[in-house]
Enzyme design. Structure first.
Site, PDB file in Angstrom:
ATOM      1  N   ARG A   6      11.588   3.574   2.981  1.00 16.09           N
ATOM      2  CA  ARG A   6      11.258   2.688   4.104  1.00 16.09           C
ATOM      3  C   ARG A   6      12.517   1.925   4.469  1.00 16.09           C
ATOM      4  O   ARG A   6      13.211   1.401   3.591  1.00 16.09           O
ATOM      5  CB  ARG A   6      10.138   1.720   3.733  1.00 16.09           C
ATOM      6  CG  ARG A   6       9.930   0.626   4.782  1.00 16.09           C
ATOM      7  CD  ARG A   6       8.671  -0.151   4.576  1.00 16.09           C
ATOM      8  NE  ARG A   6       7.507   0.684   4.852  1.00 16.09           N
ATOM      9  CZ  ARG A   6       6.250   0.235   4.811  1.00 16.09           C
ATOM     10  NH1 ARG A   6       6.010  -1.028   4.509  1.00 16.09           N
ATOM     11  NH2 ARG A   6       5.245   1.043   5.085  1.00 16.09           N
TER      12      ARG A   6
ATOM     13  N   ARG B 188       0.804  -1.215   0.000  1.00  9.35           N
ATOM     14  CA  ARG B 188       0.000   0.000   0.000  1.00  9.35           C
ATOM     15  C   ARG B 188       0.843   1.274   0.000  1.00  9.35           C
ATOM     16  O   ARG B 188       0.581   2.197  -0.781  1.00  9.35           O
ATOM     17  CB  ARG B 188      -0.936   0.015   1.221  1.00  9.35           C
ATOM     18  CG  ARG B 188      -2.207  -0.778   1.044  1.00  9.35           C
ATOM     19  CD  ARG B 188      -2.694  -1.336   2.361  1.00  9.35           C
ATOM     20  NE  ARG B 188      -1.706  -2.250   2.915  1.00  9.35           N
ATOM     21  CZ  ARG B 188      -1.623  -3.542   2.545  1.00  9.35           C
ATOM     22  NH1 ARG B 188      -2.451  -4.025   1.674  1.00  9.35           N
ATOM     23  NH2 ARG B 188      -0.700  -4.318   3.061  1.00  9.35           N
ATOM     24  N   THR B 189       1.851   1.338   0.863  1.00 11.44           N
ATOM     25  CA  THR B 189       2.615   2.584   0.972  1.00 11.44           C
ATOM     26  C   THR B 189       3.367   2.880  -0.319  1.00 11.44           C
ATOM     27  O   THR B 189       3.302   3.987  -0.859  1.00 11.44           O
ATOM     28  CB  THR B 189       3.596   2.514   2.155  1.00 11.44           C
ATOM     29  OG1 THR B 189       2.863   2.253   3.354  1.00 11.44           O
ATOM     30  CG2 THR B 189       4.357   3.823   2.310  1.00 11.44           C
TER      31      THR B 189
ATOM     32  N   HIS C 245       5.925   6.018  11.351  1.00 13.26           N
ATOM     33  CA  HIS C 245       5.359   5.954  10.007  1.00 13.26           C
ATOM     34  C   HIS C 245       4.447   7.177   9.861  1.00 13.26           C
ATOM     35  O   HIS C 245       3.221   7.071   9.906  1.00 13.26           O
ATOM     36  CB  HIS C 245       4.568   4.649   9.844  1.00 13.26           C
ATOM     37  CG  HIS C 245       4.253   4.292   8.426  1.00 13.26           C
ATOM     38  ND1 HIS C 245       4.398   5.165   7.374  1.00 13.26           N
ATOM     39  CD2 HIS C 245       3.768   3.135   7.878  1.00 13.26           C
ATOM     40  CE1 HIS C 245       4.035   4.570   6.259  1.00 13.26           C
ATOM     41  NE2 HIS C 245       3.658   3.334   6.538  1.00 13.26           N
TER      42      HIS C 245
END
Length: 392
Positions: free
Chosen positions: A189, A138-139, A217
Site C-alpha cells: 500500500r 483490514r487489508t 484498490h
C-alpha cells in the site's frame, strides 16, 4: 485448469498444438494419445505465470497413455489456463468477467479451507512481504491471515513511510529490489497513485496493489463484487449507488471498473460537489456502455438500488484545507430513515473504516453487509495468493 497429476493426456492431430514437436512424432503416433510430463516449475512465481505453452510440457515419445488416463482437452485447457494466468494484481481493468468468475470459484474453495479444522499447506515454504506506507487494519491483517491460513509465512512492515528506509530517502524501486530478495510475493500500500505499477515493473516476483493513494484498490473491488454476487445472487442487471468521497476513494474507482464488465448495470454517483467522481471513470463507463447518473438525492437513489455502497469522506486527502473537509462530511448518512426506503433485498456495503456515515443502529439490519464484506476479503486474498504463487 492444471490436471492434478504429473501426466497430461492429449490427442494430437497432424497439425499439432505443439508444432515444434510434430517433426519428432512418428506417423503411427500422429493421431495417437501421447503422454506429457510437466517440466518442474521455477521457484520464481512471476516466471511461472508467463510460461509459454511450448515450455509448459515436454513429450515422452513412444509412450501411449493408459486408456483410463485422465482425459484433458489439452488445447482448450491450456489456452484457458494461459488466459487466466496472473503475474501481478495492479488495477481493476486487468480483469474480465471470465477471469472474475474463475477467481470467485477459487475463493469459494478458500471458504471451505477456512472452515476446515485441518491446516492447509498450499503455500508452505512461501514468504509474503507486506509493505504498507499508509495505515491499514483490514487489508493488511486479511492478507497476513490469508497467507498463514494457507501455510505460508509473513514479513511485515507497518507504516513503512515513517519507519522504513523510505524515511532516509530510499527510492521505491530500490526498496522493491531489496525486499524481493527476502520474499516470494509483495503486498504493497502506497500513498502515491501509480506506485504499484512502478513496483511491479521493478520486481521479478508478484506484486499486489493493496491501495495506491487515490488511485486504485483492486483486491477491495474483487471482494466487493464477490460480496454483491453472494448477497444479491447476480451481477448483471443491478443498480449500484456509490456514495461519499468519490474523488479520493480508490475503492469506488476500482469497483466502477469491475462493474463495467457486467450487463445492464446502472451506477449512481451521490457525493458532495467537492468530491465528485472524476471524469476518467465517467468516460470509461460511457465508452463501455454503462449507464451512470449523478444525483444529490440519496433517499431517491437508495429506493431504486440493489446496493448502496457508502464511503467515508477522507480527511487525509484534504491536506490543510480542513474547511473543505468539514463542508463535505456528514452530508450523506445511512441511517434508519434510509433503511425505510430501501428495497427489502438490497444491501448496504462499506469498505471500512466508517466514521459517522453509517449509524450504529443500522448494523442489526440484515441488509447491512459490510462486516460480511470484510470477511469475504479473506477468501479473495487467499485465492489471489494461491493463484499468484502456485497457479490454478
Amino acid at each position: 485448469m492444471s490436471a492434478p497429476s504429473s501426466f497430461t493426456s492429449a490427442t494430437l492431430s497432424r497439425a499439432s498444438v505443439f508444432p515444434e514437436f510434430s517433426s519428432n512424432l512418428s506417423r503411427p503416433f500422429e493421431s495417437s494419445k501421447i503422454c506429457f510430463t510437466s517440466i518442474p516449475a521455477s521457484r520464481d512465481p512471476k516466471k511461472n505465470a508467463t510460461l509459454n505453452l511450448s515450455r509448459s510440457v515436454a513429450p515422452v515419445q513412444g509412450i501411449r497413455c493408459n486408456a483410463n488416463a485422465m482425459q484433458v482437452e489439452t488445447r482448450e485447457a491450456l489456452m484457458a489456463e494461459k488466459k487466466f494466468q496472473l503475474s501481478d494484481v495492479i488495477e481493476g481493468q486487468q480483469f474480465d468477467r471470465e477471469m472474475l468468475s474463475a477467481i470467485f470459484d477459487v475463493a469459494r474453495e478458500m471458504e471451505k479451507i477456512e472452515k476446515s479444522s485441518s491446516q492447509s499447506e498450499i503455500l508452505k515454504g512461501y514468504l509474503m512481504a507486506t509493505l504498507f506506507y499508509e495505515p491499514s487494519t483490514r487489508t493488511r491483517l486479511s492478507f497476513e491471515s490469508a497467507m498463514k491460513r494457507l501455510g505460508g509465512e509473513v514479513l511485515t512492515t507497518e507504516n513503512a513511510r515513517e519507519f522504513s528506509s523510505a524515511a532516509k530517502g530510499e527510492t521505491l524501486e530500490d526498496t522493491i529490489r531489496t525486499v524481493e530478495g527476502y520474499s516470494d510475493i509483495i503486498v504493497m500500500r502506497h500513498f502515491e497513485s501509480g506506485a504499484a505499477r512502478r513496483a511491479a515493473a521493478t520486481a521479478n516476483i508478484p506484486v499486489i496493489n493493496a491501495g495506491d493513494g487515490p488511485g486504485e484498490h483492486p483486491t477491495q473491488a474483487l471482494l466487493d463484487v464477490y460480496t454483491i454476487q453472494s448477497e444479491i445472487g447476480k451481477l448483471d442487471g443491478i443498480s449500484v449507488a456509490l456514495v461519499g468521497d468519490l474523488a479520493n476513494g480508490r475503492t469506488v474507482r476500482s469497483l466502477a471498473y469491475l462493474l463495467a464488465k457486467f450487463k445492464d448495470v446502472k451506477i449512481y454517483f451521490v457525493s458532495p460537489e467537492i468530491v465528485k467522481m472524476k471524469d476518467d471513470i465517467k468516460e470509461y463507463l460511457t465508452s463501455n456502455g454503462v449507464e451512470w447518473e449523478e444525483s444529490s438525492d440519496l433517499m431517491k437513489v437508495a429506493s431504486k438500488c440493489d446496493v448502496v455502497y457508502q464511503t467515508r469522506i477522507q480527511r487525509e486527502r484534504f491536506g490543510e484545507r480542513l474547511d473543505l473537509y468539514e463542508a463535505a462530511r456528514g452530508k450523506y448518512i445511512v441511517d434508519k430513515d434510509l433503511l425505510g426506503v430501501m428495497q427489502k433485498k438490497a444491501v448496504i456495503m462499506h469498505p471500512l473504516p466508517r466514521l459517522d456515515e453509517i449509524t450504529a443502529d443500522v448494523d442489526a439490519d440484515p441488509r447491512a453487509a459490510y462486516f460480511r464484506q470484510a470477511k469475504n476479503g479473506l477468501f479473495i486474498r487467499m485465492a489471489l495468493l494461491k493463484l499468484l504463487l502456485v497457479g490454478w
